[in-house]
Structure formats: C-alpha cells, structure tokens
Scaffold this active site. Structure first.
Site, short mmCIF file in Angstrom:
data_model
loop_
_atom_site.label_atom_id
_atom_site.label_comp_id
_atom_site.label_asym_id
_atom_site.label_seq_id
_atom_site.Cartn_x
_atom_site.Cartn_y
_atom_site.Cartn_z
N ASP A 1 -2.40 -10.04 -19.07
CA ASP A 1 -1.53 -11.18 -18.91
C ASP A 1 -0.93 -11.69 -20.26
OD1 ASP A 1 -0.85 -14.08 -18.25
OD2 ASP A 1 -3.02 -14.68 -18.78
N ASP B 1 -1.55 -17.63 -18.48
CA ASP B 1 -1.52 -18.54 -17.15
C ASP B 1 -2.72 -17.89 -16.45
OD1 ASP B 1 -0.52 -16.02 -15.90
OD2 ASP B 1 1.17 -17.42 -14.91
N ASP C 1 0.94 -9.91 -15.68
CA ASP C 1 2.36 -9.99 -15.32
C ASP C 1 3.11 -8.87 -16.03
OD1 ASP C 1 2.40 -10.44 -18.01
OD2 ASP C 1 2.04 -12.62 -17.56
N ASP D 1 5.58 -0.28 -4.98
CA ASP D 1 5.00 -0.27 -3.53
C ASP D 1 5.83 -0.96 -2.63
OD1 ASP D 1 2.64 -0.27 -1.96
OD2 ASP D 1 1.38 -0.79 -3.70
N ASP E 1 3.16 1.42 1.80
CA ASP E 1 2.03 0.77 2.20
C ASP E 1 1.99 0.92 3.88
OD1 ASP E 1 -0.37 -1.10 1.78
OD2 ASP E 1 0.86 -2.30 3.24
N GLU F 1 0.66 5.71 2.44
CA GLU F 1 -0.57 5.23 2.89
C GLU F 1 -0.81 5.33 4.29
OE1 GLU F 1 -3.65 1.54 1.96
OE2 GLU F 1 -1.51 1.23 2.72
N HIS G 1 -6.84 -0.45 -5.24
CA HIS G 1 -7.04 -1.99 -5.01
C HIS G 1 -7.56 -2.42 -3.77
CE1 HIS G 1 -3.41 -1.00 -2.80
NE2 HIS G 1 -3.74 -2.11 -1.83
N ASP G 2 -7.90 -1.53 -2.82
CA ASP G 2 -8.68 -1.88 -1.51
C ASP G 2 -9.95 -1.09 -1.77
OD1 ASP G 2 -6.27 -3.12 -0.45
OD2 ASP G 2 -5.54 -1.42 0.37
#
Length: 568
Positions: A24, A28, A32, A101, A209, A268, A341-342
């Site tokens: 980050d 915030d 990013d 992605d 995806d 994927e 990430h899953d």
C-alpha cells in the site's frame, strides 16, 4: 501462440500479485499499483520471470475486483492508468513480463453493458446477458420460479429477479456478477477489442478467469438435484461445453495471431479433466498455452465440500499429479501451483505450520517446482506465509466465506464448526497482507490494512529471510534458478516413483543423458526408502544433505534433489 519447439514460458516462473494485499503506497489500507511497483525488486531478487496481476479494473469490489465495471479503466482504489503504465515499464526494465487477469465470463452489474441490457427488454444489449422469464406456471419472485434449478458457486440460485422487467438474469457466481452471453457475436467482438487494447498497451498476455464456463447450453436445462434446497448441478450445461473450443480458437485468430511477441495465455478451468486439457493446450489447436486445473486442490474436500476438509492422502495427490504429468507429457502443458488468491496457504493445508514450518514449506515448494510445467508462486508463498487465526465472522471479508457462514448457520449448523472449516479453507487466508517486515502493519503500508495482518509477521517476514541462507525465500530462489539453469527441469520427461508410499513423494526427470531425482518426506516422522539410482550427493536440500546410495535417510519434511549425467 506459435508452434515454437521450446516456448519461453517452459523455463519461466510466474508470480501472482493480488494488488489489494501486496503493498500500500498511499496509506489508505488497500494495496495499489504504486505499492506493487515499489516491491518489484523483491520479485527480481526471487528470480521470477512473469508478474500476473489480479484485477485492477474499475469495480464495485463485490468480489474483490472479479466483478468488473469497466475493463479499460483502473479502479481509483488501485491508482491511475499512469500508475499502471509505470508498473508495466518497471517490470519490463527488470526483465519481467506482465500478464493481466481477464474476467469475461461475467461482468459487474454496474458495467455499462449490463445497465443498458437491464434497461428494457427490447434494448439492443439485452441479449448480451442471459435473461429468461419465470418458469412456466410460476409468477415472478414466487418460490421455484427461477428459470433453472442451477446452484451458484457462491450458494443459492444462479438466477436473480429483475423486478421492473419481471425476468431473471443468470449469474454463476454472486448476484452482482451477471454472466455474459458468448453466443452473441457482438459480445465476443467487444471482448476481443478490449484484449487487443491491452496488448497494444504492452501487456504480455492474460490469465483467463473461469474461461471454460463461457459456453452455456442455450436450452438451459435443469441440473441433477444436489439436495440443497431444491437446487441442481448445472455444471454439465455450462462447464467445458464444446463451443468453448470454438470461442478460444476465434479469440486466438482475432487477438493473438500475427503479434510480433510470444504472449502467454493461461486458462483457469474449474472441473477440467486431463483429456480436455490436452485439447485446450495442444499447440496445433491454438487455444491456450496452459490451464489451471482444480483436481489436486479438491482432494482434501470432505463429504460436505470445500468447507468440510479431510486429511490429504499423499497417495491420492501423487496419483493425481502423476496422471496430469503423464497426460500432458507429449501434448499440452501443465500449470503448477499450490496457492493462489482462491486457495488457503499450502504450508497450513498440506504441511505443518507449527513444528516443521520451514521444512514443510520448502519441501512442498521443492516437490511442486521440479515437476514438468510452469510453476506459479502466489505472493507470500515464497516466505512460507500461513493461514490466519480469524476469530469470528467479523474478521472475514470474502463473499464466498460470508455467504457460506450465513447459509450454514441459518440451516442449523454449529457456528464454531462452520468457522473451523472457513479458517482451514477460506479464501481470506490468501488475502492477508504480505509480510514484509516486523513493523505494526508488516511493512504493508502506513494505514490500517483492509484485512488484518497475520500476527506471526513479527518473525515470519521477508526482511528476516533475505540474508538467511536457510530461509524459505532463499530456498525458493534456488528452485527457480534450477529451472532456469537445467533444461531437464523445463523439458525432461517425468516418472513417478514410490507411488504407493504414504509419506514419501519421489519422481525422476529425464532429458537425454541427464537425469534428475526429487525425493521428499512429506510428513513428520523419519523415513528410509530404497531407490535404484547411482550413488550421489544432492545438488539441493532443504535440510542437511543426505547422500543417496541405494537408500536414502529422510528426516521429517526433508527434500533432496539429485542429478547425474551419463555422458560425464
């Protein structure tokens, strides 16, 4: 996507950046693009070749960016298009490629395409999505009125009623993620145009995806009952349908053919079989370069599914990965991954994140990386990051986990039992901020992170590992270097050994006169195994090296790599 005999990505390693949780820069609490750019030297030091960037497009963030409202605008939470261009240029300067992605099975319900589609039954974009009237004999909104009985991946029906029109729209995932209708050539043309725009900007390919779900059976028949509230399994009617091959070949012609650069395309594909993967990745068919399959990360799902985990039987894992190695050995190509990430953190899932944390993290990395295929490192995996100790549902952010908790508890399940399943398998485990150092927010940024940092960051972090030759990070560096240095790792044949051993994972790679052997003890008790191989010392070990001379003694979670060249 040419027929090059040895494409560059066979010896490459991909690193996935989930920007929200990577770094980050503006304080915030949300990662990013400039934060990602600030940490590229970490990736360079690790030695990876490709950065896969999870979605940074404009999004309401119903599914953390996998619900896209504009494919050609950067979401302000991640920065600006100038920030993206800086990240892309910085990656290229360091010799790394960057892939985006591509999420085109569905959009956000805030995408202009869907807003227009929803505006009127006669709107020209109505057919860009799947709209259907209520089931015959039912009024809109009446129980059972949904056009089909399909169950969503996130629980509940795949259909949501649009009250002004009295019709339902299809969403395989969250209700805020309506599915695009790929039967409509205008949809495909718009997607192709968007992809060309990104390639012209300089990106080096796409991770696509759930791309095998884009071809639905237009008849939309009911699925076999699942036993969940009258819902059914729609997968046979939308998963890997024959038309998906037509769509991908068309995509290749319209988007990739004739490009001067050799790009990377990764599909994927939930539920894909090795037989189907051979077709998708056969270079002569010009569809995709490799696929993400889910078979090996489903082996520990219990009778109640993902959130009802059971202990992994290593023999099942060997049978699964060995089958994929053999099936795609001559035609096609494998993607190799434990984490993304899953998925929960592999050291907590298949390893021992307590007593044998370092040993099990490095042993699992060794086993994966020296298979035939392109390895993927998910951010923090190279540090041995672990699952997080979520105290309760208030700590969760993931829509899948929150939906599961709400529905299971409403159905009478014990809340603590439900939480145990989520702690083990929930996607938030992969999304806690990357642990850069021991400071209060782990070096992620100045602001309070959107998801709490794992408390173990005080000792488990990148800064503590860089100068430790025995660290998880430096072991991953050596694994990646082996793939770059030894052609046998990238191109060698694969032979599984000791297939029936319940604790030792061993295999051989062969290329011409060069042989490479991997032997790993994936358990907490010492093992001695016999292997018919020339006497030799390891070229890489995650513990004290053990000489192989007919037998090899393996301490808990030990992994050794041996190589011989019969010409020398």
């Amino acid at each position: 996507m040419t027929s090059d005999p040895v494409p560059w990505w066979t010896s490459a390693v991909v690193y996935q950046v989930y920007p929200r949780s990577f770094a980050d820069a503006d304080g915030d609490g949300i990662g990013d693009l400039l934060g990602a750019a600030s940490r590229l030297d970490h990736l360079k030091r690790l030695g990876v070749d490709v950065l896969w960037l999870s979605p940074v497009y404009l999004s309401p963030q119903a599914d953390n960016g996998y619900d896209i409202a504009d494919y050609q605008v950067i979401d302000p939470v991640f920065g600006t298009m100038d920030d993206f261009d800086r990240l892309l240029a910085a990656a290229h300067v360091r010799g790394m490629k960057l892939i985006m992605d591509l999420v085109v099975n569905h959009t956000s319900d805030q995408h202009p395409w869907f807003i227009e589609s929803r505006s009127a039954a006669r709107n020209p974009k109505r057919d860009w999505y799947w709209w259907r009237p209520p089931r015959e004999g039912f009024a809109p909104g009446e129980p059972g009125a949904e056009p089909t009985n399909w169950e969503s991946f996130f629980g509940g029906s795949t259909w949501t009623l649009d009250e002004p029109s009295g019709e339902y729209y299809l969403h395989l995932f969250d209700r805020r993620q309506p599915d695009l209708n790929w039967e409509n050539p205008e949809v495909r043309h718009a997607v192709h145009e968007m992809m060309r725009w990104w390639l012209d900007r300089g990106v080096d390919g796409f991770r696509m995806d759930v791309i095998n779900l884009i071809a639905k059976d237009p008849a939309l028949p009911d699925g076999a009952p699942t036993g969940t509230g009258g819902l059914g399994d729609g997968y046979p009617h939308y998963g890997t349908r024959p038309r998906v091959h037509d769509y991908l070949r068309e995509m290749h012609r319209e988007v990739f053919e004739g490009r001067p650069r050799r790009l990377l395309t990764v599909g994927e594909m939930p539920g894909v079989t090795w037989e189907q993967a051979r077709l998708f990745t056969d270079p002569a068919r010009r569809e995709v370069d490799m696929v993400f399959q889910f078979e090996h990360v489903s082996l520990d799902h219990g009778p109640g599914g993902k959130f009802d985990p059971r202990p992994l039987d290593l023999r099942d894992l060997k049978a699964c990965l060995g089958r994929w190695q053999t099936a795609l050995g001559e035609v096609g190509w494998n993607s190799l991954y434990w984490n993304n990430h899953d998925q929960p953190r592999v050291v907590s899932r298949f390893g021992d994140d307590d007593r044998w944390w370092r040993e099990s993290a490095t042993a699992l990395g060794t086993v994966l990386h020296l298979h035939r295929g392109t390895p993927y490192v998910y951010q923090g995996e190279e540090l041995g990051m672990t699952n997080a100790p979520f105290a309760g549902p208030e700590d969760l952010r993931d829509v899948e986990s929150l939906n599961h908790y709400r529905q299971a508890v409403a159905a009478g399940a014990d809340p603590e039992a439900v939480l145990r399943g989520i702690r083990a398998m929930g996607r938030d485990n992969a999304r806690t901020p990357v642990q850069w150092d021991a400071s209060p927010h782990a070096g992620f940024g100045a602001g309070q992170p959107w998801l709490p940092v794992n408390p173990n960051h005080t000792w488990l972090n990148a800064e503590a590992q860089y100068d430790d030759p025995a660290s998880v990070f430096n072991h991953y560096r050596r694994l990646i270097a082996l793939r770059h240095e030894l052609p046998v790792v990238a191109q060698g044949d694969f032979t599984m050994l000791l297939a029936d051993h319940p604790q030792v994972y061993a295999y051989e790679r062969t290329l011409g006169d060069v042989r490479l052997l991997v032997v790993a003890n994936l358990g907490g008790t010492a093992q001695t195994v016999e292997i018919d191989w020339p006497a030799t010392d390891p070229i890489l070990s995650n513990v004290d090296p053990a000489r192989l001379d007919g037998t090899v003694d393996l301490t808990p979670w030990a992994a050794h790599v041996y190589t011989v060249d019969s010409t020398g």
